[in-house]
Design a protein around this motif. Structure first.
Motif, mmCIF file in Angstrom:
data_model
loop_
_atom_site.group_PDB
_atom_site.id
_atom_site.type_symbol
_atom_site.label_atom_id
_atom_site.label_comp_id
_atom_site.label_asym_id
_atom_site.label_seq_id
_atom_site.Cartn_x
_atom_site.Cartn_y
_atom_site.Cartn_z
ATOM 1 N N GLY A 186 0.791 -1.219 0.000
ATOM 2 C CA GLY A 186 0.000 0.000 0.000
ATOM 3 C C GLY A 186 0.820 1.264 0.000
ATOM 4 O O GLY A 186 0.373 2.302 -0.518
ATOM 5 N N TYR A 187 2.012 1.212 0.579
ATOM 6 C CA TYR A 187 2.840 2.420 0.614
ATOM 7 C C TYR A 187 3.277 2.814 -0.797
ATOM 8 O O TYR A 187 3.247 3.994 -1.162
ATOM 9 C CB TYR A 187 4.052 2.201 1.511
ATOM 10 N N TYR A 188 3.655 1.823 -1.591
ATOM 11 C CA TYR A 188 4.065 2.117 -2.964
ATOM 12 C C TYR A 188 2.877 2.608 -3.783
ATOM 13 O O TYR A 188 3.023 3.461 -4.671
ATOM 14 C CB TYR A 188 4.693 0.882 -3.597
ATOM 15 N N ALA A 189 1.682 2.102 -3.481
ATOM 16 C CA ALA A 189 0.483 2.572 -4.179
ATOM 17 C C ALA A 189 0.227 4.040 -3.891
ATOM 18 O O ALA A 189 -0.091 4.822 -4.800
ATOM 19 C CB ALA A 189 -0.722 1.730 -3.759
ATOM 20 N N LEU A 190 0.354 4.441 -2.617
ATOM 21 C CA LEU A 190 0.165 5.853 -2.282
ATOM 22 C C LEU A 190 1.187 6.725 -2.996
ATOM 23 O O LEU A 190 0.852 7.778 -3.549
ATOM 24 C CB LEU A 190 0.278 6.050 -0.772
#
Length: 709
Positions: A576-580
């Motif tokens: 999720g961090y890379y998605a943000l």
């Protein structure tokens, strides 16, 4: 001497109050405390008494809150404090505090944050003083209807039935400094300024400085100097006289700053700060001095049935945020730790952090001020509370204390009075206490938008209007369902995923409970990545039409767990961090799609335009063969979301179920790449992972995946 201080950080003794102890137990100055335990530091007691994993789980943890704890401190008064006014300052006690000095009761306080103070010059002695503090932080009352408790405190950091925090964790203790201050009868709070009018040429500000005086002082002379804190400039100086009444008050003055340096978010420019220095004198004697930083900026939320636009300095700003509760025990945090988390948020292109159901340490707001990151500030009210007039009267002063403490910070942009009052038809947001909290927020600080309740009164666009949706994760269904939403401001969406394998293995209780997910971590992280990227890009494409922004839930896990964090407790990045980071980039080129492509969009959050650009797309088969491609030329306006291509299903010649990769680029004339994006099998929406966490481990307070083995 204007003010001297004695840091009462060391020498404390502690003991848990026996059940059925008489009132005032262990508060007399002559009480024998020689057998009590020495405290190593002022921090939450769980960190002191239950180190390691025991602070989160285990026998006896819940019993720490079953009765109060008594703190005792023996100290001498420094000789230079003689004949001075004396205040005993507590920076934060969690949650109820009752205070005695030399056996005399001097006052009480409710709340898990914030400075409170007592005058003690009439009680203190030159030698052999004994300070006693009774601290309690009870759990809530049982409630069978929805698997949680009725909360009796304005404190969100305990008893979450959704896996946010372990069930036996309820922070307790004196957890920030205690200081004895000697002064000349007048004390100044932190000076700051509200911006009342703003243009490029000038800013009208209302200078404000809290003041408390032991006695009336007429014709006191106030000197104010305002200068640049982040830039070299002496802006103005002024002096004027005021009459100080005995008790708390405020010194205020209208000023105009020429060619002001503005505070703004980091992606818009420099978050410039000013410093105000204040001096109060009477009869030629300096009584008090104070200083503090502030920002020149305005915030506004345009709320209509069709629009939800946040204005910073009069200009629209799309909110790109994530929720932050950095740990179960805030006394673990310091400036360095907050700086780490804010830097991680900025690296993911967030311009806002939501301080969710807690009030952070002062260092957090200072870091956000300097970093140019907005703060959406919750109260500690979450879910189910008493809906009585008595409870409302108790917590209104605590809520006011939050607003008055945080008002000086330009980063703080919103007041959230209550989070998700439950059940949804409860009286909390209809009668007590939310309406009174909302009116208090508007009265004390009309310069900031307030939300009466977050997440459950979406139709009340005048006082709330934000939404919480979890399709494809906590809620059933597929995450493509977000395409059907026309949210004005979603302040909660996200996806539960395990911490890194190394994080889980480092904690035996968690490792045993999560053993069945170890081999599934890559696929779960990929699902979290795909959901968060899809939802966030969808909101970006709806920019100002009607969407004013989105706030992901949440940036970090609060303990080693299977949780909603994009980062685990040790700040290891999940999917999720890379998605943000990708979906919140200032300029993105985005594929609107479901089972097939619908169009391509360019979203630009910057205040500059880009002319003579080209958007190109390529669709590749799994063997690398080019299936289709195309391009379109365009100019990209500032602060915009524009559809640059629209596709019919026949224009994407893909066989049913065919694997593919879609590559998008936005290139400016001359070859500079402004944005690029990659989608792997975008038209195959993965189902919510098998056994998505609807199970719950009641011992460690963690949601579990239902995989076998």
């Amino acid at each position: 001497m204007m003010e001297n201080s004695l840091d009462l950080a060391s020498g404390w003794l502690i003991c848990q109050e026996p059940e059925a102890a008489p009132q005032g137990w262990a508060t007399d100055a002559g009480f024998d405390d020689s057998h009590w335990r020495w405290l190593s530091a002022l921090q939450h007691l769980q960190l002191e008494l239950r180190p390691g994993d025991d602070k989160w789980w285990g026998d006896g943890l819940r019993e720490m809150n079953s009765t109060a704890w008594l703190y005792r401190l023996h100290f001498d008064l420094p000789d230079e404090f003689a004949n001075s006014s004396l205040d005993l300052d507590f920076s934060a006690v969690d949650y109820y505090a009752e205070v005695w000095l030399n056996g005399e009761y001097i006052g009480a306080h409710e709340g898990d944050f914030g400075l409170f103070s007592f005058p003690v010059e009439s009680v203190v002695r030159p030698r052999d003083n004994v300070l006693a503090v009774r601290v309690s932080a009870p759990f809530g009352l049982p409630y069978d209807g929805i698997g949680m408790c009725i909360r009796t405190c304005m404190k969100g950091m305990y008893e979450h039935a959704d896996g946010l925090i372990p069930p036996d964790v309820n922070p307790i203790g004196i957890w920030q400094p205690v200081i004895l201050r000697a002064h000349r009868g007048v004390r100044l709070g932190r000076p700051f300024a509200d911006t009342t009018e703003l243009s490029r040429e000038s800013a009208s500000i209302r200078f404000r400085c809290p003041v408390e005086s032991r006695a009336e002082a007429r014709n006191a002379l106030v000197r104010v100097a305002i200068r640049g804190e982040t830039f070299e400039e002496e802006t103005l100086q002024d002096e004027f006289t005021v009459d100080l009444a005995a008790g708390p008050g405020e010194i205020s003055r209208e000023f105009k700053l020429q060619r002001p340096k503005l505070w703004t978010v980091w992606e818009r420019g420099r978050p410039d700060l000013y410093r105000a220095d204040v001096q109060v004198t009477a009869d030629g004697k300096v009584l008090a001095e104070g200083s503090g930083t502030f920002g020149v900026r305005t915030v506004e939320l345009v709320r209509t049935p069709l629009e939800f636009t946040f204005l910073l300095n009069g200009e629209p700003l799309f909110i790109k945020g994530s929720t932050l509760i950095p740990t179960c025990y805030l006394s673990e945090m310091n400036e360095k730790a907050y700086q780490r988390d804010v830097d991680l948020a900025k690296a993911a292109h967030c311009n806002l952090l939501r301080a969710h159901v807690h009030i952070a340490k002062p260092e957090f707001y200072d870091v956000c001020d300097r970093a140019g990151v907005l703060v959406m500030q919750d109260s500690g009210l979450n879910w189910l509370h008493e809906d009585t007039v008595e409870f409302e009267r108790r917590i209104l002063p605590v809520f006011r204390e939050m607003i008055e403490m945080l008002r000086p910070h330009p980063s703080v942009a919103f007041w959230m009075c209550y989070n998700e009052s439950l059940p949804s038809n409860a009286n909390q947001h209809k009668e007590h206490p939310a309406p009174a909290l909302y009116e208090l927020a508007r009265a004390v600080d009309p310069t900031r938008p307030a939300f009466i309740v977050s997440g459950l009164v979406e139709n009340d666009w005048e006082k709330s209007g934000d939404s919480h949706y979890y399709q494809g994760s906590l809620s059933a269904g597929d995450y493509w369902m977000f395409l059907e939403h026309k949210d004005k401001l979603n302040t909660e969406y996200g996806c539960t995923a395990p911490a890194a394998r190394e994080t889980l293995k480092a904690h035996p209780k968690v490792a045993r409970a999560a053993a069945n997910v170890f081999r599934h971590i890559p696929e779960i992280w990929d699902y979290q990545y795909r959901l968060i990227k899809f939802v966030t890009e969808n909101y970006r494409r709806q920019k100002y039409n009607p969407c004013g922004g989105c706030v992901h839930f949440m940036l970090t896990d609060m303990f080693p767990q299977i949780g909603l964090g994009a980062l685990d407790y040790y700040r290891v990045a999940k999917g999720g961090y890379y998605a943000l980071a990708e979906a919140f980039a200032p300029v993105i080129v985005s594929l609107e799609h479901r089972e097939t492509a619908r169009g391509i969009w360019v979203v630009n959050d910057l205040q500059e335009s880009f002319s003579k650009c080209e958007v190109s797309w390529s669709v590749l088969a799994s063997d690398g063969r080019l299936i289709t491609s195309g391009s379109v030329r365009l100019d990209v306006p500032p602060d915009s979301a524009i559809q640059v291509a629209y596709f019919l299903k026949a224009e994407w010649p893909l066989e049913s179920g065919q694997d593919c990769t879609v590559l998008l680029t936005l290139v400016q004339e001359g070859g500079a790449t402004l944005a690029a994006n990659r989608y792997t099998n975008p038209f195959k929406f993965p189902k919510r992972p098998n056994g998505y966490p609807l199970l719950f481990d009641s011992e460690i307070g963690m949601k579990l995946y239902g995989y076998e083995g």
